[in-house]
Structure formats: structure tokens, C-alpha cells
Design a protein around this motif. Sequence first.
Motif, PDB file in Angstrom:
ATOM      1  N   UNK A  57       0.836  -1.204   0.000  1.00  0.00           N
ATOM      2  CA  UNK A  57       0.000   0.000   0.000  1.00  0.00           C
ATOM      3  C   UNK A  57       0.863   1.244   0.000  1.00  0.00           C
ATOM      4  N   UNK A  58       2.002   1.202   0.680  1.00  0.00           N
ATOM      5  CA  UNK A  58       2.878   2.373   0.746  1.00  0.00           C
ATOM      6  C   UNK A  58       3.411   2.752  -0.638  1.00  0.00           C
ATOM      7  N   UNK A  59       3.586   1.772  -1.524  1.00  0.00           N
ATOM      8  CA  UNK A  59       4.024   2.068  -2.889  1.00  0.00           C
ATOM      9  C   UNK A  59       2.976   2.840  -3.659  1.00  0.00           C
ATOM     10  N   UNK A  60       1.718   2.480  -3.464  1.00  0.00           N
ATOM     11  CA  UNK A  60       0.624   3.210  -4.116  1.00  0.00           C
ATOM     12  C   UNK A  60       0.508   4.602  -3.503  1.00  0.00           C
ATOM     13  N   UNK A  61       0.676   4.704  -2.204  1.00  0.00           N
ATOM     14  CA  UNK A  61       0.624   6.006  -1.536  1.00  0.00           C
ATOM     15  C   UNK A  61       1.704   6.937  -2.070  1.00  0.00           C
ATOM     16  N   UNK A  62       2.928   6.430  -2.218  1.00  0.00           N
ATOM     17  CA  UNK A  62       4.018   7.257  -2.755  1.00  0.00           C
ATOM     18  C   UNK A  62       3.721   7.707  -4.181  1.00  0.00           C
ATOM     19  N   UNK A  63       3.116   6.818  -4.970  1.00  0.00           N
ATOM     20  CA  UNK A  63       2.736   7.180  -6.336  1.00  0.00           C
ATOM     21  C   UNK A  63       1.685   8.282  -6.317  1.00  0.00           C
ATOM     22  N   UNK A  64       0.676   8.118  -5.476  1.00  0.00           N
ATOM     23  CA  UNK A  64      -0.433   9.069  -5.447  1.00  0.00           C
ATOM     24  C   UNK A  64      -0.072  10.411  -4.823  1.00  0.00           C
ATOM     25  N   UNK A  65       0.919  10.450  -3.939  1.00  0.00           N
ATOM     26  CA  UNK A  65       1.291  11.753  -3.380  1.00  0.00           C
ATOM     27  C   UNK A  65       2.516  12.329  -4.065  1.00  0.00           C
ATOM     28  N   UNK A  66       2.898  11.685  -5.174  1.00  0.00           N
ATOM     29  CA  UNK A  66       3.982  12.182  -6.044  1.00  0.00           C
ATOM     30  C   UNK A  66       5.292  12.367  -5.291  1.00  0.00           C
ATOM     31  N   UNK A  67       5.553  11.478  -4.348  1.00  0.00           N
ATOM     32  CA  UNK A  67       6.793  11.597  -3.580  1.00  0.00           C
ATOM     33  C   UNK A  67       7.920  10.760  -4.162  1.00  0.00           C
ATOM     34  N   UNK A  68       7.636  10.074  -5.277  1.00  0.00           N
ATOM     35  CA  UNK A  68       8.687   9.307  -5.937  1.00  0.00           C
ATOM     36  C   UNK A  68       8.436   9.319  -7.437  1.00  0.00           C
ATOM     37  N   UNK A  69       9.464   9.011  -8.181  1.00  0.00           N
ATOM     38  CA  UNK A  69       9.341   8.884  -9.634  1.00  0.00           C
ATOM     39  C   UNK A  69       9.224   7.398  -9.955  1.00  0.00           C
ATOM     40  N   UNK A  70       8.041   6.943 -10.328  1.00  0.00           N
ATOM     41  CA  UNK A  70       7.839   5.515 -10.549  1.00  0.00           C
ATOM     42  C   UNK A  70       8.532   5.032 -11.822  1.00  0.00           C
ATOM     43  N   UNK A  71       8.900   3.771 -11.832  1.00  0.00           N
ATOM     44  CA  UNK A  71       9.501   3.180 -13.024  1.00  0.00           C
ATOM     45  C   UNK A  71       8.412   2.895 -14.051  1.00  0.00           C
ATOM     46  N   UNK A  72       8.840   2.730 -15.285  1.00  0.00           N
ATOM     47  CA  UNK A  72       7.908   2.395 -16.353  1.00  0.00           C
ATOM     48  C   UNK A  72       7.235   1.060 -16.086  1.00  0.00           C
ATOM     49  N   UNK A  73       7.998   0.082 -15.612  1.00  0.00           N
ATOM     50  CA  UNK A  73       7.404  -1.231 -15.342  1.00  0.00           C
ATOM     51  C   UNK A  73       6.348  -1.151 -14.238  1.00  0.00           C
ATOM     52  N   UNK A  74       6.589  -0.318 -13.232  1.00  0.00           N
ATOM     53  CA  UNK A  74       5.598  -0.147 -12.163  1.00  0.00           C
ATOM     54  C   UNK A  74       4.331   0.502 -12.714  1.00  0.00           C
ATOM     55  N   UNK A  75       4.498   1.540 -13.532  1.00  0.00           N
ATOM     56  CA  UNK A  75       3.331   2.203 -14.119  1.00  0.00           C
ATOM     57  C   UNK A  75       2.538   1.263 -15.015  1.00  0.00           C
ATOM     58  N   UNK A  76       3.232   0.387 -15.730  1.00  0.00           N
ATOM     59  CA  UNK A  76       2.531  -0.593 -16.564  1.00  0.00           C
ATOM     60  C   UNK A  76       1.706  -1.553 -15.713  1.00  0.00           C
ATOM     61  N   UNK A  77       2.252  -1.969 -14.572  1.00  0.00           N
ATOM     62  CA  UNK A  77       1.505  -2.850 -13.667  1.00  0.00           C
ATOM     63  C   UNK A  77       0.300  -2.129 -13.075  1.00  0.00           C
ATOM     64  N   UNK A  78       0.474  -0.856 -12.725  1.00  0.00           N
ATOM     65  CA  UNK A  78      -0.638  -0.071 -12.182  1.00  0.00           C
ATOM     66  C   UNK A  78      -1.720   0.087 -13.249  1.00  0.00           C
TER      67      UNK A  78
END
Length: 107
Positions: A57-78
Motif C-alpha cells: 500500500x505504501x508504494x501506491x501512496x508514494x505514487x499518489x502523493x507524487x513523492x517518488x518517480x515511478x519506473x515504467x514497469x511499475x506504471x505498466x503494472x498499475x
Amino acid sequence: MTRHFEDFLNEQLQDEEFAAEYHKLGLIYQVAGQVIRLRQQLGYTQAELAERVGTKQSGISRLENASSSPSLSFLLRVADALNAELEICFRPKAPPLASWGGVEHET
């Protein structure tokens, strides 16, 4: 004499390093907003989306609060977990504005 924010921003955007970071952050916030909107439309909690993505859940939270730059592979999974397609587009950069009014000055 007071300066308007737009004047200040335009001045700062003349610095290539500042401009790159400014636009990078804009993209990160756009992605975050889209993920939040789609997740909520589907009625998923962050934890439910995380389970579908195969992360915490913390990975989704970081994505949603823009506190990290997600990888392309992570964005594809999302995207897959949200039943969405990820689109990435390369396009020429717009030339920097020379002044707030869009009027270019010769150098």
C-alpha cells in the motif's frame, strides 16, 4: 515594485535545469492525479490496488502523493490493475518564452 508570479516563473524557466525539474514535477502530479481518479472510479482502496499491482500500500501512496518517480514497469503494472492503457508520447519541446507576453527578444 511588486512582481507577478508569472513574471517570476517565466524568468526562472529560462534556466534549463529549473525548467526541466518544473516540467518533470508537473508530469509526476498528472500521473498521480490520474491514478487516484481511476482508483476511486473503480472503488478500490490503496491497499486493494496494491494487491492487484503486487506491491505494498505504501508504494501506491508514494505514487499518489507524487513523492517518488515511478519506473515504467511499475506504471505498466498499475495501468493493468486499473484496466487502463499507459500512453507515453515524445514531442518536441516548445521554445522557452523570452518574456511573459510571449514576445521574443533578440539576443
